[in-house]
Design a protein around this motif. Structure first.
Motif, PDB file in Angstrom:
ATOM      1  N   LEU A  13       0.827  -1.203   0.000  1.00 26.42           N
ATOM      2  CA  LEU A  13       0.000   0.000   0.000  1.00 26.42           C
ATOM      3  C   LEU A  13       0.866   1.259   0.000  1.00 26.42           C
ATOM      4  O   LEU A  13       0.610   2.208  -0.746  1.00 26.42           O
ATOM      5  CB  LEU A  13      -0.929   0.001   1.213  1.00 26.42           C
ATOM      6  CG  LEU A  13      -2.084  -1.019   1.191  1.00 26.42           C
ATOM      7  CD1 LEU A  13      -2.777  -1.054   2.548  1.00 26.42           C
ATOM      8  CD2 LEU A  13      -3.081  -0.672   0.093  1.00 26.42           C
ATOM      9  N   TRP A  14       1.915   1.284   0.858  1.00 24.99           N
ATOM     10  CA  TRP A  14       2.778   2.450   0.891  1.00 24.99           C
ATOM     11  C   TRP A  14       3.505   2.633  -0.438  1.00 24.99           C
ATOM     12  O   TRP A  14       3.672   3.761  -0.918  1.00 24.99           O
ATOM     13  CB  TRP A  14       3.800   2.313   2.030  1.00 24.99           C
ATOM     14  CG  TRP A  14       3.246   2.487   3.412  1.00 24.99           C
ATOM     15  CD1 TRP A  14       3.359   1.628   4.461  1.00 24.99           C
ATOM     16  CD2 TRP A  14       2.474   3.587   3.906  1.00 24.99           C
ATOM     17  NE1 TRP A  14       2.719   2.108   5.570  1.00 24.99           N
ATOM     18  CE2 TRP A  14       2.167   3.318   5.260  1.00 24.99           C
ATOM     19  CE3 TRP A  14       2.015   4.779   3.346  1.00 24.99           C
ATOM     20  CZ2 TRP A  14       1.428   4.193   6.063  1.00 24.99           C
ATOM     21  CZ3 TRP A  14       1.274   5.648   4.140  1.00 24.99           C
ATOM     22  CH2 TRP A  14       0.993   5.355   5.471  1.00 24.99           C
ATOM     23  N   GLU A  17       1.128   4.143  -2.868  1.00 24.23           N
ATOM     24  CA  GLU A  17       0.893   5.561  -2.602  1.00 24.23           C
ATOM     25  C   GLU A  17       2.037   6.404  -3.159  1.00 24.23           C
ATOM     26  O   GLU A  17       1.818   7.454  -3.776  1.00 24.23           O
ATOM     27  CB  GLU A  17       0.753   5.803  -1.100  1.00 24.23           C
ATOM     28  CG  GLU A  17       0.531   7.275  -0.762  1.00 24.23           C
ATOM     29  CD  GLU A  17       0.415   7.512   0.727  1.00 24.23           C
ATOM     30  OE1 GLU A  17       1.160   8.378   1.234  1.00 24.23           O
ATOM     31  OE2 GLU A  17      -0.410   6.841   1.373  1.00 24.23           O
ATOM     32  N   PRO A  53      -3.279  10.904  -3.113  1.00 19.68           N
ATOM     33  CA  PRO A  53      -3.663   9.557  -2.699  1.00 19.68           C
ATOM     34  C   PRO A  53      -4.085   9.512  -1.236  1.00 19.68           C
ATOM     35  O   PRO A  53      -3.564  10.248  -0.391  1.00 19.68           O
ATOM     36  CB  PRO A  53      -2.391   8.740  -2.940  1.00 19.68           C
ATOM     37  CG  PRO A  53      -1.278   9.726  -2.869  1.00 19.68           C
ATOM     38  CD  PRO A  53      -1.841  11.024  -3.376  1.00 19.68           C
ATOM     39  N   THR A  55      -4.531   6.596   1.690  1.00 21.77           N
ATOM     40  CA  THR A  55      -4.264   5.201   2.009  1.00 21.77           C
ATOM     41  C   THR A  55      -5.055   4.783   3.237  1.00 21.77           C
ATOM     42  O   THR A  55      -4.977   5.427   4.294  1.00 21.77           O
ATOM     43  CB  THR A  55      -2.760   4.974   2.272  1.00 21.77           C
ATOM     44  OG1 THR A  55      -2.027   5.402   1.137  1.00 21.77           O
ATOM     45  CG2 THR A  55      -2.474   3.506   2.541  1.00 21.77           C
ATOM     46  N   VAL A  62      -5.837   1.865  -1.552  1.00 23.79           N
ATOM     47  CA  VAL A  62      -5.410   3.236  -1.800  1.00 23.79           C
ATOM     48  C   VAL A  62      -6.377   3.845  -2.806  1.00 23.79           C
ATOM     49  O   VAL A  62      -6.640   3.248  -3.861  1.00 23.79           O
ATOM     50  CB  VAL A  62      -3.978   3.304  -2.370  1.00 23.79           C
ATOM     51  CG1 VAL A  62      -3.606   4.749  -2.708  1.00 23.79           C
ATOM     52  CG2 VAL A  62      -2.976   2.733  -1.384  1.00 23.79           C
TER      53      VAL A  62
END
Length: 214
Positions: A13-14, A17, A53, A55, A62
């Protein structure tokens, strides 16, 4: 443009993003691809603001709003290329010789090629003219023509953009055409296009056409 992407881990996810945040970081344009009923359509776009974005680590997704701008507001299908043979190409002896008691000649190519647009809005094809035409050439569709009365050589093909311009390499030479009645293809329609030399010569044309959608 709104995007929602799901991932299985927080690291993914990071990473996603950061990827969204860096869209168009170097400026310029990108290609937006749309899958519409099995057809892949594209448009050239650039960034019209900052992607933001959001998250959601707990839900595992996201979401991002990407503000895009397209100077050309239509979507294009993949390109098709059709070859235009000049009027008269193919004239020659018909075999077997003297089949009817006379020496006969075969018929020349008419030069007509049908170009289609399966899209839902008007399309403007691009025509490249290659060859050695000492007196120039003419592109004709119905009562509309582009007349280029200048010598054309194989090493410097002429590109006719039917949206309203003519080019040799990087140079805009539109003003040199003696007739500029541009040709377009209506939505879900077709046209018959002909290439003819003005004072002889040899060569060919290539029509680059993409179905066009709104």
């Amino acid at each position: 443009m709104s995007v929602l992407c799901e991932r299985d881990s927080r690291a993914e996810l990071w990473a996603l993003e950061r990827e969204f945040s860096g869209l168009f970081a170097e400026g310029g344009t990108g290609t937006l691809t749309v899958d519409q009923d099995g057809s892949v359509l594209t448009a050239q776009v650039d960034l019209d603001g900052e992607p933001k974005p959001l998250t959601n680590l707990d839900a595992g997704f996201v979401s991002v709003e990407v503000p895009l701008h397209a100077s050309d507001p239509v979507l294009y299908a993949p390109e098709r290329v059709t070859t235009l043979h000049p009027v008269g190409v193919g004239i020659g002896l018909r075999y077997p010789l003297f089949a009817d008691g006379v020496l006969d000649f075969g018929a020349g190519v008419t030069g007509d090629e049908v170009i289609q647009n399966f899209g839902n809005t008007t399309a403007y094809p691009i025509v490249w003219v290659y060859g050695d035409f000492p007196g120039g050439w003419q592109l004709t569709a119905g009562d509309r023509s582009i007349v280029w009365p200048w010598p054309t050589v194989l090493t410097a093909p002429v590109r006719v953009d039917m949206s309203g311009s003519i080019w040799i390499g990087p140079d805009n030479v539109t003003h040199l055409a003696s007739v500029r009645r541009w040709v377009s293809i209506p939505k879900n329609g077709s046209l018959s296009l002909t290439l003819a030399p003005i004072q002889g010569g040899s060569g060919w044309g290539e029509v680059h056409q993409r179905d066009t959608y709104l």
